[in-house]
Every structure is written in C-alpha cells, then in structure tokens.
Design an enzyme around this catalytic site. Structure first.
Site, PDB file in Angstrom:
ATOM      1  N   ASP A   1       0.042  -1.230   0.372  1.00 49.82           N
ATOM      2  CA  ASP A   1       0.036   0.386   0.236  1.00 49.82           C
ATOM      3  C   ASP A   1       1.384   0.842   0.016  1.00 49.82           C
ATOM      4  O   ASP A   1       2.263   1.262   0.155  1.00 49.82           O
ATOM      5  CB  ASP A   1      -1.197   0.064   1.463  1.00 49.82           C
ATOM      6  CG  ASP A   1      -0.201  -0.584   2.141  1.00 49.82           C
ATOM      7  OD1 ASP A   1       1.048   0.213   2.244  1.00 49.82           O
ATOM      8  OD2 ASP A   1      -1.660  -1.415   3.401  1.00 49.82           O
TER       9      ASP A   1
ATOM     10  N   ASN B   1      -7.000  -3.079  14.291  1.00 52.17           N
ATOM     11  CA  ASN B   1      -8.600  -3.423  13.972  1.00 52.17           C
ATOM     12  C   ASN B   1      -9.332  -4.507  13.358  1.00 52.17           C
ATOM     13  O   ASN B   1      -9.868  -5.176  12.361  1.00 52.17           O
ATOM     14  CB  ASN B   1      -9.562  -2.632  13.488  1.00 52.17           C
ATOM     15  CG  ASN B   1      -8.922  -1.798  12.185  1.00 52.17           C
ATOM     16  OD1 ASN B   1      -7.839  -2.232  11.551  1.00 52.17           O
ATOM     17  ND2 ASN B   1      -9.144  -1.094  11.590  1.00 52.17           N
TER      18      ASN B   1
ATOM     19  N   HIS C   1      -7.135  -5.038  10.645  1.00 47.91           N
ATOM     20  CA  HIS C   1      -7.174  -4.876   8.825  1.00 47.91           C
ATOM     21  C   HIS C   1      -5.824  -5.735   8.578  1.00 47.91           C
ATOM     22  O   HIS C   1      -4.128  -6.146   9.307  1.00 47.91           O
ATOM     23  CB  HIS C   1      -6.850  -3.385   8.544  1.00 47.91           C
ATOM     24  CG  HIS C   1      -5.611  -2.924   8.881  1.00 47.91           C
ATOM     25  ND1 HIS C   1      -6.203  -1.643   9.324  1.00 47.91           N
ATOM     26  CD2 HIS C   1      -4.595  -3.014   9.117  1.00 47.91           C
ATOM     27  CE1 HIS C   1      -4.619  -0.313   9.809  1.00 47.91           C
ATOM     28  NE2 HIS C   1      -3.821  -1.141   9.517  1.00 47.91           N
TER      29      HIS C   1
ATOM     30  N   GLU D   1      -9.450  -2.546   5.192  1.00 46.70           N
ATOM     31  CA  GLU D   1     -10.070  -2.083   6.723  1.00 46.70           C
ATOM     32  C   GLU D   1     -11.317  -3.284   6.497  1.00 46.70           C
ATOM     33  O   GLU D   1     -11.921  -3.420   5.467  1.00 46.70           O
ATOM     34  CB  GLU D   1     -10.673  -0.848   6.813  1.00 46.70           C
ATOM     35  CG  GLU D   1      -9.741   0.213   6.749  1.00 46.70           C
ATOM     36  CD  GLU D   1      -9.072   0.668   8.216  1.00 46.70           C
ATOM     37  OE1 GLU D   1      -8.399  -0.079   8.770  1.00 46.70           O
ATOM     38  OE2 GLU D   1      -8.037   1.522   7.816  1.00 46.70           O
TER      39      GLU D   1
HETATM   40  C1  F6R Z   1       1.549  -1.311   5.730  1.00 49.41           C
HETATM   41  C2  F6R Z   1       0.363  -1.823   5.596  1.00 49.41           C
HETATM   42  C3  F6R Z   1      -0.717  -2.456   7.299  1.00 49.41           C
HETATM   43  C4  F6R Z   1       0.566  -2.474   8.371  1.00 49.41           C
HETATM   44  C5  F6R Z   1      -0.965  -2.597   9.954  1.00 49.41           C
HETATM   45  C6  F6R Z   1       0.412  -2.811  11.375  1.00 49.41           C
HETATM   46  O1  F6R Z   1       1.975  -1.629   4.916  1.00 49.41           O
HETATM   47  O2  F6R Z   1      -0.201  -2.603   5.221  1.00 49.41           O
HETATM   48  O3  F6R Z   1      -0.986  -2.973   7.118  1.00 49.41           O
HETATM   49  O4  F6R Z   1       0.486  -3.873   8.403  1.00 49.41           O
HETATM   50  O5  F6R Z   1      -1.076  -1.061  10.316  1.00 49.41           O
HETATM   51  O6  F6R Z   1       1.084  -1.765  11.452  1.00 49.41           O
HETATM   52  P1  F6R Z   1       2.383  -1.631  12.552  1.00 49.41           P
HETATM   53  O7  F6R Z   1       3.233  -2.545  12.327  1.00 49.41           O
HETATM   54  O8  F6R Z   1       2.774  -0.504  12.515  1.00 49.41           O
HETATM   55  O9  F6R Z   1       0.920  -1.736  13.901  1.00 49.41           O
END
Ligand code: F6R
Length: 242
Positions: free
Chosen positions: A67, A136, A138, A143
């Site tokens: 992303d 959450n 995702h 999401e």
């Molecule tokens: C980032 C992504 C997100 C993160 C997720 C966890 O490229 O796709 O899904 O993997 O938000 O983020 P952290 O590791 O910062 O807790």
C-alpha cells in the site's frame, strides 16, 4: 496456519528474516510482497545484515508493496516508498526497476490502481507476502467492512487506523485519509503468507484473526482459509491465544 510464539520481538524478527532469506535462496527471482509500519522494521534490519554479511542476493527479486498513502509523493518522509528505501531497498542490491508500489501522488488514482493491478497480474502471484496486522484486524489497508475489495483500490482509512498511524506524523491532522491498497484477492492468491504481530496492542486483533469467526469485519481472519500461512507472534501479542 502454523502459529509460532516467540519470547520477544527480536527473536520473532530474526526468524521472519530467516524465513524470507530461505525463500530468496530457494528462488532467487521470487516475487515478494512487503509491508511497512513498525512490525517488520527489525526483520528488514536483519535482511540488510544478511545481505551485507552473507551476500543475500536481491538482484533478481521483484517486490510489491501492499500500500501507499494517497497524496504523498515517493520522496515524502512519511510515504511508504520512502520507508522502504530507507529501511530495506536502499541498503540491498534490489534493482529499482523491480520495485512496484501503488503511486502515492497520481494524476488519476483510479488509473494508478489499474496500473498496479496490471503489474500484479503480469508478474504475480506473489511467492511470499509479508503482512503486519492492524489493531482493528486490517491487512494492507483492507479495513473491516461488510465487503472487501478484491483488486487494488482506494482505501478510506478508518479513524482507528489514522489514530494508530499518527505516531509517524507530526500530528494526526497530517495522516492521509486515503491510501491505495492491494485488494484481498491478490493477498490471498500469494503462494505463502507470513503474518507478523508483536506487542500488547495486537492481542485482540491476533485472537480474532486466528481464533475468531472468519469475517470481513476482521479482514485478517480470512487468512484462516489460506493453505500456507506462517504466523509469527511475540509473547505479548499471543497472550489471549488458547
Ligand atoms: C503497512 C500495512 C498495514 C500495517 C498495519 C500494522 O504497509 O499494510 O496493514 O501492516 O497497520 O502496522 P504496524 O506494524 O505499524 O503496527
């Protein structure tokens, strides 16, 4: 799903990097899917070390990142393109032409989605996708929702995700509201998936993802239906698992 619980984040990261390195040794031209955020940071540090000390070769690797924030150019310090250059790509011998990202500041976001999806179609499926986990539930920026997007799409970030990610920005106001994200089908089509989760703030999400109902309201729970998923969690994140 194969779930491994590690004593701490350091050990989890070493094991994650070892698994990724094994994939690269086994298939030097692997198509790898990368995540950003806090969780894989140490894994990337280990990969850089493996490259520098043991010659782990990224020269034939093709990479797709999950992303990118919409509105941030690749040289913006909070963009995921910048993050990957800083923490991994800029320190190993991956070829810049083999790095694929959704464009963060496109003229036409819809076209950017189509272009990224086309690259995935031509070069995919991914041999190994590395995933972090949102608090959450995702994955990527898929999401919680009644329906998930199958292919690359413009994601509207939930208030929780924007609040969680505010730590990377000077203020929450600066966190983009939208991102371009790989869709759930491309993630699920990956031949292998490595899901990483560390810390107490991931306890609920990991419990629901691994041992809860399979529901689009917890996008990571869909991974329960994938045949080759390794889940690496540290003791803290694993606390609610039975
Ligand atoms: C980032 C992504 C997100 C993160 C997720 C966890 O490229 O796709 O899904 O993997 O938000 O983020 P952290 O590791 O910062 O807790």
């Amino acid at each position: 799903m194969e779930i491994t619980v590690f004593d701490d984040y350091q050990k989890l990261s070493a094991a994650a990097a070892t698994l990724i390195a094994a994939q690269i040794y086994q298939k030097p031209n692997s198509v790898l899917g990368f995540a950003t955020g806090s969780t894989p940071l140490k894994t990337y540090q280990y990969l850089v070390k493996f490259h520098q000390q043991q010659g782990l070769d990224f020269s034939k690797i093709i990479s797709f990142n999950l992303d990118e924030y919409l509105g941030l150019a690749p040289n913006h310090r909070q963009s995921y393109a910048y993050y990957m250059q800083k923490h991994l790509f800029g320190q190993v011998n991956i070829k810049q032409k083999n790095i694929y990202f959704p464009t963060g500041n496109p003229q036409c976001p819809q076209e950017a989605c189509q272009k990224y999806q086309q690259h995935l179609k031509e070069l995919g499926p991914l041999d190994l996708q590395i995933l972090g986990l949102g608090a959450n539930g995702h994955i990527g920026f898929n999401e919680p929702a009644n329906e998930l997007n199958t292919s690359t799409f413009i994601a509207c970030l939930s208030p929780q995700t924007r609040a969680d990610n505010a730590r990377f920005f000077d203020s929450q106001k600066e966190v983009p509201h939208y991102a371009i994200s790989m869709g759930i089908t491309s993630i699920m089509q990956s031949k292998k998936i490595l899901l990483l989760a560390a810390g107490t703030q991931k306890q609920q999400a990991i419990k629901k993802a691994l041992q809860g109902n399979i529901t689009t309201q917890v996008p990571a729970s869909l991974l329960q239906t994938h045949p080759f998923v390794n889940v690496f969690v540290d003791n803290q994140a694993a606390d609610l698992l039975t």
